[in-house]
Scaffold this motif. Structure first.
Motif, PDB file in Angstrom:
ATOM      1  N   CYS A 127       0.823  -1.218   0.000  1.00 33.86           N
ATOM      2  CA  CYS A 127       0.000   0.000   0.000  1.00 33.86           C
ATOM      3  C   CYS A 127       0.852   1.260   0.000  1.00 33.86           C
ATOM      4  O   CYS A 127       0.350   2.358   0.270  1.00 33.86           O
ATOM      5  N   GLU A 209      -3.267  -4.104   5.507  1.00 32.62           N
ATOM      6  CA  GLU A 209      -4.306  -3.830   6.488  1.00 32.62           C
ATOM      7  C   GLU A 209      -4.479  -2.325   6.656  1.00 32.62           C
ATOM      8  O   GLU A 209      -3.593  -1.542   6.304  1.00 32.62           O
ATOM      9  N   THR A 210      -5.609  -1.930   7.208  1.00 33.00           N
ATOM     10  CA  THR A 210      -5.880  -0.508   7.434  1.00 33.00           C
ATOM     11  C   THR A 210      -5.878  -0.146   8.912  1.00 33.00           C
ATOM     12  O   THR A 210      -6.103   1.005   9.267  1.00 33.00           O
ATOM     13  N   HIS A 371      -6.273   2.935   1.816  1.00 34.63           N
ATOM     14  CA  HIS A 371      -7.570   2.265   1.936  1.00 34.63           C
ATOM     15  C   HIS A 371      -7.984   1.636   0.610  1.00 34.63           C
ATOM     16  O   HIS A 371      -8.442   0.483   0.559  1.00 34.63           O
ATOM     17  N   LYS A 372      -7.847   2.385  -0.464  1.00 35.13           N
ATOM     18  CA  LYS A 372      -8.281   1.901  -1.777  1.00 35.13           C
ATOM     19  C   LYS A 372      -7.496   0.663  -2.195  1.00 35.13           C
ATOM     20  O   LYS A 372      -8.068  -0.347  -2.623  1.00 35.13           O
ATOM     21  N   ALA A 374      -5.758  -1.434  -0.285  1.00 33.71           N
ATOM     22  CA  ALA A 374      -6.027  -2.560   0.615  1.00 33.71           C
ATOM     23  C   ALA A 374      -7.392  -3.189   0.327  1.00 33.71           C
ATOM     24  O   ALA A 374      -7.528  -4.423   0.313  1.00 33.71           O
ATOM     25  N   ASN A 375      -8.398  -2.374   0.104  1.00 32.85           N
ATOM     26  CA  ASN A 375      -9.738  -2.910  -0.169  1.00 32.85           C
ATOM     27  C   ASN A 375      -9.756  -3.759  -1.431  1.00 32.85           C
ATOM     28  O   ASN A 375     -10.418  -4.805  -1.488  1.00 32.85           O
ATOM     29  N   TRP A 376      -9.041  -3.328  -2.451  1.00 33.35           N
ATOM     30  CA  TRP A 376      -8.992  -4.101  -3.694  1.00 33.35           C
ATOM     31  C   TRP A 376      -8.209  -5.402  -3.511  1.00 33.35           C
ATOM     32  O   TRP A 376      -8.679  -6.481  -3.870  1.00 33.35           O
ATOM     33  N   ASN A 378      -7.460  -7.075  -0.871  1.00 34.40           N
ATOM     34  CA  ASN A 378      -8.037  -8.013   0.087  1.00 34.40           C
ATOM     35  C   ASN A 378      -9.237  -8.776  -0.462  1.00 34.40           C
ATOM     36  O   ASN A 378      -9.785  -9.649   0.211  1.00 34.40           O
ATOM     37  N   GLN A 379      -9.638  -8.467  -1.683  1.00 32.14           N
ATOM     38  CA  GLN A 379     -10.651  -9.278  -2.353  1.00 32.14           C
ATOM     39  C   GLN A 379     -10.057 -10.589  -2.869  1.00 32.14           C
ATOM     40  O   GLN A 379     -10.790 -11.525  -3.194  1.00 32.14           O
TER      41      GLN A 379
END
Length: 426
Positions: A127, A209-210, A371-372, A374-376, A378-379
């Motif tokens: 990240c 992670e966030t 955030h962006k 990590a969210n992607w 972590n899918q």
């Protein structure tokens, strides 16, 4: 004809293949014999991104390593052999280069004939490098993109890599892009991160992670959490059940007292001196520290300038040769992005976390970009493993046993390296 499983190892910033010697040694010991179906493991440690070449960016590093892979496959085929399986492990910056590399390979149709098996990263800033509410962090964030050339800009996500102005790490995490799609080809995705004491690549970015569950906790509290979820990695680093007694302190200003003068965290062995040389060394620090910092800044500046000139020439040669290198990837992305909505630019966070009034030295600043990404990522079905090295100042090198000849403490990373090796599917 021999069939091979090609495992590529990629080192980190300022690195060279020697840094991955323990990974190569242990994995070759673990898989010295062919599999039941006759496939032999072949380890290729990246050679074309040594030391100052790591300034040239994740993208050019990925292009170079991808070409090494293509050349290795061609060499096997010339001898009548073949590569039927492919795996890659990247350490630190090498993990980002690995993600770019497999994007290039995927775009060239590499995985149509060769099966993608293991994708691993170890202490990689997926990240980007986070900031903290400290003066040192503010300085490094300001100087890093300048002193580390293209790679520094990408580390801190201040580059405008895509035609729409998005940073490279955001593009690489986008599910619609070739880099992410290449990750989906691999049967096993596993990442390793230091839970504590990694001053180079902190937990939140290495583990994608966030939040940091270990921030502002005492060592015993962290160990309890580690035992609950990751017992296999900390067994040899656990705290004793009964604390050892504190040694008696010598009388001040005696020879024994001077011999005990050491910093709170141990220096490298080559900087540890006996009495009275240790007194001379510490008394010289007010002169040595500014001198060394000046020399480091000069070296970084010259290396960064050289890298920018080198990248400019590489881009020129790429355009002239019209090969499927960086120019091809850029053109493809530009074509794809014409129809895409770039949330990162069009819909910025109205109250980003880096403007928060809360001042915490232990918690990293988690930006909207972090955030962006990590969210992607972590899918994906990523297995996350944590390393735990409480008795060190910086665990970044220890996690791969980077230099066991000069630093005995790096040997403590061997259980993690063996865990990585035995977890590979060959």
């Amino acid at each position: 004809m021999t069939k091979f499983h090609l495992l590529v190892l990629i080192h980190g910033m300022w690195g060279n293949p020697i840094h991955l010697a323990e990974l190569e040694r242990i994995v070759q010991e673990t898989y010295s014999e062919p599999t039941e179906d006759g496939v032999r493991l072949h380890v290729l440690t990246a050679q074309t991104i040594r030391e100052e070449s790591t300034y040239d960016g994740v993208d050019w590093g990925g292009e170079r390593v991808a070409q090494e892979v293509i050349d290795q496959v061609a060499a096997f085929e010339k001898d009548g052999d073949s590569v039927v399986r492919f795996s890659v492990t990247g350490y630190s910056l090498g993990g980002l280069i690995a993600r770019y590399c497999i994007g290039v390979l995927h775009q060239r149709g590499f995985f149509e004939k060769i099966e993608a098996i293991n994708f691993n990263t170890i202490a990689t800033p997926h990240c980007g490098l986070p900031s903290y509410h400290t003066l040192i962090s503010s300085i490094t964030r300001g100087l890093g993109p300048k002193l580390l050339s293209r790679t520094g800009e990408q580390f801190y996500c201040v580059d405008k890599w895509s035609p729409k102005g998005r940073p490279l790490l955001v593009v690489m995490a986008d599910p619609e892009r070739v880099f992410y799609q290449a990750l989906t080809k691999f049967k096993n995705l596993r990442i390793y991160a230091n839970s504590v004491n990694d001053l180079t690549v902190p937990y939140v970015t290495a583990a994608i992670e966030t939040t940091d569950p270990f921030a502002e906790e005492d060592i015993n509290g962290i160990e309890i959490k580690m035992k609950e979820k990751y017992p296999c990695l900390i067994e040899q680093h656990r705290l004793p059940d009964v604390p050892p007694p504190k040694p008696a302190k010598p009388t001040a200003l005696t020879p024994q007292w001077f011999k005990t003068l050491k910093p709170s965290k141990p220096l490298p062995p080559f900087l540890q001196f006996r009495f009275p040389l240790n007194i001379i060394f510490y008394s010289s620090l007010p002169i040595l520290i500014p001198t060394i910092l000046t020399m480091v800044l000069i070296r970084f500046t010259l290396a960064s300038r050289s890298s920018r000139a080198r990248v400019k020439q590489l881009e020129k040669e790429s355009k002239e040769s019209q090969t499927e290198r960086l120019a091809y990837v850029l053109a493809e992305l530009e074509h794809e992005m014409e129809e895409a909505v770039v949330d990162f630019i069009d819909n910025p966070d109205p109250s980003p976390s880096y403007l928060s009034s809360e001042k915490s030295r232990a918690h990293p600043i988690i930006s909207p970009t972090h955030h962006k990404i990590a969210n992607w990522l972590n899918q994906l079905p990523i297995q996350k493993e944590l390393a735990y090295f409480p008795a060190t100042r910086n665990s970044h090198a220890m996690i791969i046993c980077r230099d066991v000849k000069r630093f005995d403490i790096h040997k403590l990373g061997e259980p993690l390296v063996r865990h990585w090796a035995t977890s590979l599917v060959i």
